[in-house]
Design a protein around this motif. Structure first.
Motif, PDB file in Angstrom:
ATOM      1  N   ASP A 151       8.306  16.534 -16.313  1.00 50.62           N
ATOM      2  CA  ASP A 151       9.416  16.119 -15.670  1.00 50.62           C
ATOM      3  C   ASP A 151       9.020  15.393 -14.236  1.00 50.62           C
ATOM      4  N   SER A 152       7.645  15.206 -13.952  1.00 52.89           N
ATOM      5  CA  SER A 152       7.309  14.923 -12.637  1.00 52.89           C
ATOM      6  C   SER A 152       7.371  13.597 -12.503  1.00 52.89           C
ATOM      7  N   GLY A 153       7.410  12.715 -13.297  1.00 49.83           N
ATOM      8  CA  GLY A 153       7.159  11.336 -13.051  1.00 49.83           C
ATOM      9  C   GLY A 153       5.873  10.949 -12.096  1.00 49.83           C
ATOM     10  N   ASN A 154       6.388   9.786 -11.419  1.00 53.70           N
ATOM     11  CA  ASN A 154       5.211   9.496 -10.463  1.00 53.70           C
ATOM     12  C   ASN A 154       5.743  10.057  -9.018  1.00 53.70           C
ATOM     13  N   LYS A 155       5.718  11.394  -8.945  1.00 58.11           N
ATOM     14  CA  LYS A 155       5.866  11.878  -7.832  1.00 58.11           C
ATOM     15  C   LYS A 155       4.776  12.712  -7.399  1.00 58.11           C
ATOM     16  N   GLU A 190       0.829   2.894   2.268  1.00 60.29           N
ATOM     17  CA  GLU A 190       1.108   1.466   1.536  1.00 60.29           C
ATOM     18  C   GLU A 190      -0.098   0.876   0.556  1.00 60.29           C
ATOM     19  N   SER A 191      -1.404   0.959   0.895  1.00 59.17           N
ATOM     20  CA  SER A 191      -2.313   0.699   0.167  1.00 59.17           C
ATOM     21  C   SER A 191      -2.567   1.004  -1.246  1.00 59.17           C
ATOM     22  N   LYS A 192      -2.018   2.344  -1.598  1.00 61.72           N
ATOM     23  CA  LYS A 192      -1.860   2.981  -2.802  1.00 61.72           C
ATOM     24  C   LYS A 192      -0.591   2.756  -3.315  1.00 61.72           C
ATOM     25  N   GLN A 193       0.452   1.860  -2.901  1.00 57.54           N
ATOM     26  CA  GLN A 193       1.553   1.552  -3.283  1.00 57.54           C
ATOM     27  C   GLN A 193       2.362   2.998  -3.483  1.00 57.54           C
ATOM     28  N   LEU A 194       2.471   3.829  -2.735  1.00 52.97           N
ATOM     29  CA  LEU A 194       3.216   5.202  -2.897  1.00 52.97           C
ATOM     30  C   LEU A 194       4.110   5.318  -1.875  1.00 52.97           C
ATOM     31  N   HIS A 195       4.878   4.392  -1.557  1.00 50.52           N
ATOM     32  CA  HIS A 195       5.882   4.415  -0.456  1.00 50.52           C
ATOM     33  C   HIS A 195       6.974   5.287  -0.848  1.00 50.52           C
ATOM     34  N   HIS A 196       7.099   5.635  -1.895  1.00 51.26           N
ATOM     35  CA  HIS A 196       8.101   6.634  -2.447  1.00 51.26           C
ATOM     36  C   HIS A 196       7.728   8.177  -2.198  1.00 51.26           C
ATOM     37  N   TRP A 197       6.551   8.468  -1.882  1.00 52.01           N
ATOM     38  CA  TRP A 197       5.956   9.650  -1.641  1.00 52.01           C
ATOM     39  C   TRP A 197       6.060  10.078  -0.011  1.00 52.01           C
ATOM     40  N   PRO A 198       6.448  11.312   0.265  1.00 54.87           N
ATOM     41  CA  PRO A 198       6.616  11.900   1.463  1.00 54.87           C
ATOM     42  C   PRO A 198       5.101  12.126   2.120  1.00 54.87           C
ATOM     43  N   CYS A 199       5.209  12.054   3.189  1.00 53.34           N
ATOM     44  CA  CYS A 199       3.819  12.377   3.946  1.00 53.34           C
ATOM     45  C   CYS A 199       3.873  13.753   4.597  1.00 53.34           C
ATOM     46  N   ILE A 200       3.091  14.561   4.614  1.00 59.81           N
ATOM     47  CA  ILE A 200       2.687  15.769   5.383  1.00 59.81           C
ATOM     48  C   ILE A 200       1.624  15.803   6.169  1.00 59.81           C
TER      49      ILE A 200
END
Length: 401
Positions: A151-155, A190-200
């Motif tokens: 159920d993780s999808g691309n998260k 941005e370079s990895k096209q992971l704009h929808h991932w939060p950053c910690i």
């Protein structure tokens, strides 16, 4: 603290830890005179390992990590994979560990502050394009962790940890490094096209909540006093310009110490005033370099707890110690995150950068040590094996309303 999460949340716990790096310019008995047996690695190492695992966190961020032959088997047996990064020739580095059955690492990058440019003008010298006041060999460790499961999808999360330059007098250099860390984390995302991932972003930042670098990261305008601190620290060290005459008193290496009479932890030595040709950033340029605003997990968590309990909470904060207004960002950071015989301060943070269309909420945190528990000075047997506290927070990421 209990906050009801939104629908379909992703809940993760993040822990920020700090080792007690052994390579010091003075002996341990001088630097930690009240720590007794806890100065010895074989005494404090089991305490550090136990504390690292004590809250069963999904993600661990650690700095000044050495003795990997001892630490990595402990992490492996507890179900963690890891990514370690260190500057060339450095005896310690930054490590990110993560539950191998919860995450897989899909990307990783190490950044070296000494080599990152802040100017793109080709007419400038290579040193001026970097705009540094001191070569420090500090680094940042960045990873992309993808959630596992049907159920993780691309998260997932972008996770970064760092240890910024230690010397208290080099306010400008630390602000430059902090701004570059945030810039590079966003560029990595941005370079990895992971704009929808939060950053910690967690680590030992070596600045307090009233420091210019903290204000830059959380989006607070610089005060006149902070601008003055930046200005007096705009210097060029001999590590940048070898023609600078060296002072008689040597500068202390990482970890503090030095000759007490010269007070090297408070005085800039072996340096000259910067000139425009050195490329050091102005206040405006520093502010322009920071394009995103971070949120502090502990500042938000402790602020919320106090509000819920109508300030009847026994939580002691940085704002209590410094008599800061309760609404000022940073006022609810821990009163201390490092407490030794010689220095007592707040230096460690867990920051959050939300992704578009999502919000990462703080739903719990581990309360820091009370002053009375550490008053003898860390490290202490039976209390803490490091000179820094561990921080741990529970985060819930969910779609924005």
């Amino acid at each position: 603290m209990d906050i009801t999460p939104r629908a379909n949340p992703t809940c993760r716990s993040v822990r920020q830890d700090h080792d007690l790096e052994p390579a010091c310019p003075v002996s341990r008995s001088e630097l930690f005179p009240t720590s007794g047996k806890a100065r010895k690695a074989n005494e404090r190492e089991p305490m550090i390992h136990a504390e690292v695992l004590s809250h069963d966190a999904d993600i661990l961020c650690m700095q000044e990590v050495d003795r990997l032959d001892k630490l990595l088997p402990v992490l492996d047996s507890a179900g963690y994979s890891h990514t370690y990064a260190a500057a060339s020739g450095k005896l310690h580095g930054c490590l990110i560990a993560y539950r191998r059955h919860t995450f897989q690492r899909v990307h990783a990058e190490m950044i070296e502050y000494d080599n990152l440019e802040v100017h793109q003008n080709p007419a400038l010298s290579p040193e001026a394009r970097i705009g540094s006041s001191h070569r420090t060999t500090n680094i940042g460790n960045i990873v992309a962790l993808q959630r596992l499961g049907s159920d993780s999808g691309n998260k997932g999360y972008i996770v970064a940890t760092t240890h910024l330059f230690w010397h208290p007098a080099y306010t400008y250099e630390r602000a430059r490094q902090a701004a570059l860390l945030l810039r590079e984390v966003v560029a990595f995302q941005e370079s990895k096209q992971l704009h929808h991932w939060p950053c910690i972003i967690a680590g030992d930042f070596n600045f307090e909540p009233d420091d210019p670098a903290y204000s830059l990261l959380v989006g607070v305008p610089l005060s006149p006093a902070q601008r003055e601190r930046l200005e007096v620290s705009r210097v060029v060290h001999v590590s940048i310009d070898p023609s600078v005459p060296k002072s008689v008193v040597k500068e202390a290496d990482e970890g503090g110490g030095g000759e007490e009479q010269a007070d090297p932890d408070r005085v800039i030595r072996n340096s000259r005033d910067a000139t425009p040709s050195d490329g050091l950033l102005s206040d405006v340029e520093l502010c322009d370099l920071v394009q995103h605003r971070l949120r502090s997990a502990y500042d938000e968590g402790q602020r919320t707890q106090r509000a819920l309990l109508e300030r009847k909470s026994d939580v002691a904060t940085y704002g209590d110690r410094k008599s800061l207004p309760a609404d000022r960002p940073g006022a609810h950071e821990p009163m201390w995150t490092s407490y030794t015989h010689y220095w007592k301060t707040t230096l460690d943070y867990i920051f959050i950068l939300d992704a578009p269309q999502s919000k990462t909420d703080v739903t719990g945190y581990v309360q820091p040590h009370c002053t009375e528990d550490v008053v003898a000075g860390l490290p202490q047997t039976g209390i803490c094996g490091s000179d820094h506290f561990s921080l741990c927070t529970q985060l819930v990421s969910s779609p924005s309303a």
